[in-house]
Design a protein around this motif. Structure first.
Motif, mmCIF file in Angstrom:
data_model
loop_
_atom_site.group_PDB
_atom_site.id
_atom_site.type_symbol
_atom_site.label_atom_id
_atom_site.label_comp_id
_atom_site.label_asym_id
_atom_site.label_seq_id
_atom_site.Cartn_x
_atom_site.Cartn_y
_atom_site.Cartn_z
ATOM 1 N N ILE A 156 -12.124 41.954 -15.554
ATOM 2 C CA ILE A 156 -12.570 42.398 -16.886
ATOM 3 C C ILE A 156 -11.390 42.778 -17.785
ATOM 4 O O ILE A 156 -11.346 42.338 -18.942
ATOM 5 N N TRP B 98 -10.155 39.498 -18.955
ATOM 6 C CA TRP B 98 -11.056 38.889 -19.947
ATOM 7 C C TRP B 98 -10.745 39.401 -21.350
ATOM 8 O O TRP B 98 -10.938 38.701 -22.328
ATOM 9 N N GLU C 157 -10.610 35.410 -10.955
ATOM 10 C CA GLU C 157 -11.186 35.355 -12.301
ATOM 11 C C GLU C 157 -10.135 35.756 -13.348
ATOM 12 O O GLU C 157 -10.094 35.210 -14.450
ATOM 13 N N ARG D 254 -22.719 44.887 -10.082
ATOM 14 C CA ARG D 254 -22.263 43.963 -11.125
ATOM 15 C C ARG D 254 -23.186 44.143 -12.317
ATOM 16 O O ARG D 254 -24.393 44.352 -12.136
ATOM 17 N N CYS D 255 -22.666 43.953 -13.512
ATOM 18 C CA CYS D 255 -23.535 43.945 -14.700
ATOM 19 C C CYS D 255 -24.568 42.844 -14.554
ATOM 20 O O CYS D 255 -25.666 42.927 -15.083
ATOM 21 N N THR D 256 -24.176 41.792 -13.848
ATOM 22 C CA THR D 256 -25.038 40.624 -13.696
ATOM 23 C C THR D 256 -25.936 40.687 -12.457
ATOM 24 O O THR D 256 -26.718 39.762 -12.221
ATOM 25 N N ILE E 222 -25.541 36.008 -10.668
ATOM 26 C CA ILE E 222 -24.125 36.371 -10.750
ATOM 27 C C ILE E 222 -23.251 35.125 -10.636
ATOM 28 O O ILE E 222 -23.710 34.063 -10.221
ATOM 29 N N GLY E 223 -21.983 35.297 -10.997
ATOM 30 C CA GLY E 223 -21.047 34.195 -10.799
ATOM 31 C C GLY E 223 -20.750 33.395 -12.051
ATOM 32 O O GLY E 223 -20.470 32.189 -11.974
ATOM 33 N N ALA E 224 -20.756 34.058 -13.198
ATOM 34 C CA ALA E 224 -20.405 33.366 -14.441
ATOM 35 C C ALA E 224 -18.963 32.885 -14.375
ATOM 36 O O ALA E 224 -18.112 33.533 -13.771
ATOM 37 N N ASN F 95 -15.824 48.073 -11.787
ATOM 38 C CA ASN F 95 -16.462 47.124 -10.861
ATOM 39 C C ASN F 95 -15.763 45.766 -10.811
ATOM 40 O O ASN F 95 -15.867 45.063 -9.820
ATOM 41 N N PHE F 96 -15.079 45.400 -11.908
ATOM 42 C CA PHE F 96 -14.209 44.209 -11.876
ATOM 43 C C PHE F 96 -12.848 44.638 -12.423
ATOM 44 O O PHE F 96 -12.499 44.336 -13.559
HETATM 45 C C1 UN1 Z 1 -19.600 42.348 -14.558
HETATM 46 O O1 UN1 Z 1 -20.273 42.733 -13.627
HETATM 47 O O2 UN1 Z 1 -19.434 43.077 -15.558
HETATM 48 O O3 UN1 Z 1 -20.769 36.713 -13.463
HETATM 49 C C2 UN1 Z 1 -18.868 41.066 -14.581
HETATM 50 C C3 UN1 Z 1 -20.321 37.490 -12.618
HETATM 51 C C4 UN1 Z 1 -18.847 37.802 -12.617
HETATM 52 C C5 UN1 Z 1 -18.509 38.817 -13.641
HETATM 53 C C6 UN1 Z 1 -19.346 40.056 -13.607
HETATM 54 N N1 UN1 Z 1 -18.126 36.579 -12.882
HETATM 55 O O4 UN1 Z 1 -21.039 38.015 -11.775
#
Ligand code: UN1
Length: 513
Positions: free
Chosen positions: A166, A169, A115, A292-294, A453-455, A161-162
């Protein structure tokens, strides 16, 4: 797996990176980073930075600004491109270091580095675009256009966590647009940050454009956020810390991008492909150990398929193999630290007290090989109501709260009924309902027939409500965080033309008759 445990004295000591040099902290103090799969394994010692180190880094970043801004953006982009290529060369090594330092399984660590590579290449290309608008003027012989200009020194404060994705990004768009950077990584992942900055230095970012200061939020983060000489701050972490940062930055009217908590839901309608849904739910809830935030931390399921889906999930979740992320057979790695284990355990108890049932997991795992790590069993709580604490608060661990609903409207109310709004998903075979969900779910990201997850890096990433303050990472939306708009008018008529006045024929203004 047996982790090699070096005698403590053997662990290397790492440094800050300020003005192109690796330097010790003014405090002379260090802190340790340890492997969460086996705490006997010391990754290294890192500088415990303080306000004096931050001041040096900010000064270096400020001094580097004129030269970096004078560098044409396509040239800046070439350095980003080189960075992406070097990161690709070192992908395996850095992924392994990441798994050792923060626990995620190796395949996911590779994805994290990938990523970073993706955003480096995407933003390298932005060096040749950075589009603004060129529009007609309302007056003859006049041009009107808008261009992006950098903001200045960017303070980059990132989570564990990333630990590669991150920071990339944030730093890639900041740098390609001509800002310079002071980077403060999470205290749990200073080694990943050090390796990343090593690659950046090798790629040719000039001295002072990228500065790394390790240490705590209180000592380093606060000094960055409150500095009058940091012009833009980007932070990913908890909503509580984000709000404090917003107050401090707000007092100085500082540009601020916040990516904060989530309480992401997956909806499964009765018509869904349940096998596919199970795969998507397990991956989203227990991948990265739920950190993950997601991550999906709520499952909203139509009552008619509830029991079947829960049975399928519990069986699969209970058989997921826990272990060190470097072991090829491991499917779920450890949590980041012992405080996280305690927090997750406390939430399971809170769920139980409120009447939830534990369909699987529910406790830390300390057997044999895992005795020295921070492991927690993938956990499914059933009988959760939408307003229960386990359905409202971010747990950031492998806990999935299951909410049964009667129909789509109730599902939408559950999805939207939290203070967060990052990611959401729906599993259904009904195309009309899928489109309704895309419209009705109040989140920054919506998935159809996939987990939460997986953006991907070329679309905007971020959320609504208390998930952030409206900014977005990734995609070209990320450029908005790190640039100001400048509107430029060029009048080549050779006379004074007064906009809004000279373009109206005399006595012919609308409403004048
Ligand atoms: C996060 O957990 O802050 O979309 C980022 C996703 C990853 C990025 C997560 N590509 O799960």
């Amino acid at each position: 797996m047996t982790v090699h445990v070096p005698p403590q004295g053997e662990a290397p000591t790492f440094h800050h990176f300020i003005d192109g040099r690796w330097v010790p902290s003014a405090t002379g103090r260090t802190f340790e980073s340890r492997n969460p799969a086996d705490r006997r394994d010391l990754v290294g010692r890192f500088q415990a930075g303080d306000a004096a180190d931050v001041a040096r880094a900010i000064m270096a970043a400020g001094d580097a600004l004129p030269g970096w801004q004078a560098t044409p953006a396509p040239r800046r982009g070439e350095i980003l491109y080189r960075f992406g290529a070097l990161l690709a060369e070192r992908k395996e090594e850095i992924a392994r270091a990441m798994t050792r330092e923060m626990g995620k399984v190796l395949t996911e660590a590779r994805g994290d580095v990938q990523e970073g590579i993706d955003i480096a290449f995407l933003m390298a290309g932005e060096g040749r675009r950075l589009f603004g608008d060129t529009v007609p003027s309302e007056l003859p012989d006049k041009w009107a256009m808008s261009i992006r200009v950098p903001i200045g020194v960017a303070g980059i404060v990132t989570p564990w966590n990333f630990p590669v994705a991150i920071p990339c990004w944030k730093m890639m768009p900041a740098l390609v647009t001509g800002n310079t950077v002071v980077f403060k990584p999470a205290t749990d992942t200073p080694h990943c940050a050090t390796l990343l900055v090593e690659v950046m230095a090798e790629a040719g970012f000039p001295p002072g454009t990228v500065n790394l200061v390790t240490g705590t939020g209180a000592d380093v983060g606060d000094a960055i956020v409150s500095s009058a000489d940091v012009d833009v701050v980007s932070f990913t972490g908890s909503t509580a810390v984000g709000k404090r940062i917003a107050e401090t930055a707000g007092r100085r009217l500082k540009r601020l991008s916040l990516e904060l908590g989530g309480k992401n839901a997956i909806v499964v309608m009765a018509d869904a492909d349940l096998d596919l849904a199970v795969d998507g739910i397990l991956w989203s809830a227990f991948g990265t150990t739920g950190q993950r935030c997601t991550a999906a931390s709520r499952l909203v399921v139509e009552r008619s398929v509830h029991d079947r889906l829960v049975a399928m999930l519990a069986e699969r979740a209970a058989s997921l193999r826990l272990g060190p992320g470097l072991d090829p057979g491991t499917e779920v790695g450890p949590l980041i630290n012992e405080a996280a284990v305690e927090k997750v355990a406390a939430y399971v108890e809170i769920g139980r007290q409120a009447g939830a049932e534990v369909a699987c997991g529910g406790a830390p795992v300390r057997d044999d090989d895992l005795a020295h790590g921070s492991f927690f069993a993938p956990t499914i709580l059933t009988g959760v109501r939408p307003m229960d604490r386990v359905a409202q608060e971010e747990i950031f661990g492998p806990v999935l709260s299951v909410i049964a609903v009667d129909g789509y409207e109730e599902a939408v109310a559950a999805v939207n009924g939290t203070r967060y709004g990052l990611s959401s998903a729906i599993f259904t075979r009904d195309v009309n309902r899928a489109f309704r969900a895309m419209r009705d779910f109040r989140t920054g990201i919506v998935y159809v027939n996939a987990g939460t997850i997986g953006a991907e890096t070329h679309l905007p990433f971020g959320g609504v409500k208390e998930t952030g303050n409206g900014g977005r990472e990734a995609g070209h939306a990320a450029l908005d965080t790190y640039t100001e708009w400048k509107s430029v008018y060029v009048d080549f008529s050779g006379r004074l033309q007064r906009a809004q006045i000279d373009n109206q024929p005399a006595g012919d203004e609308p409403g004048a008759r």
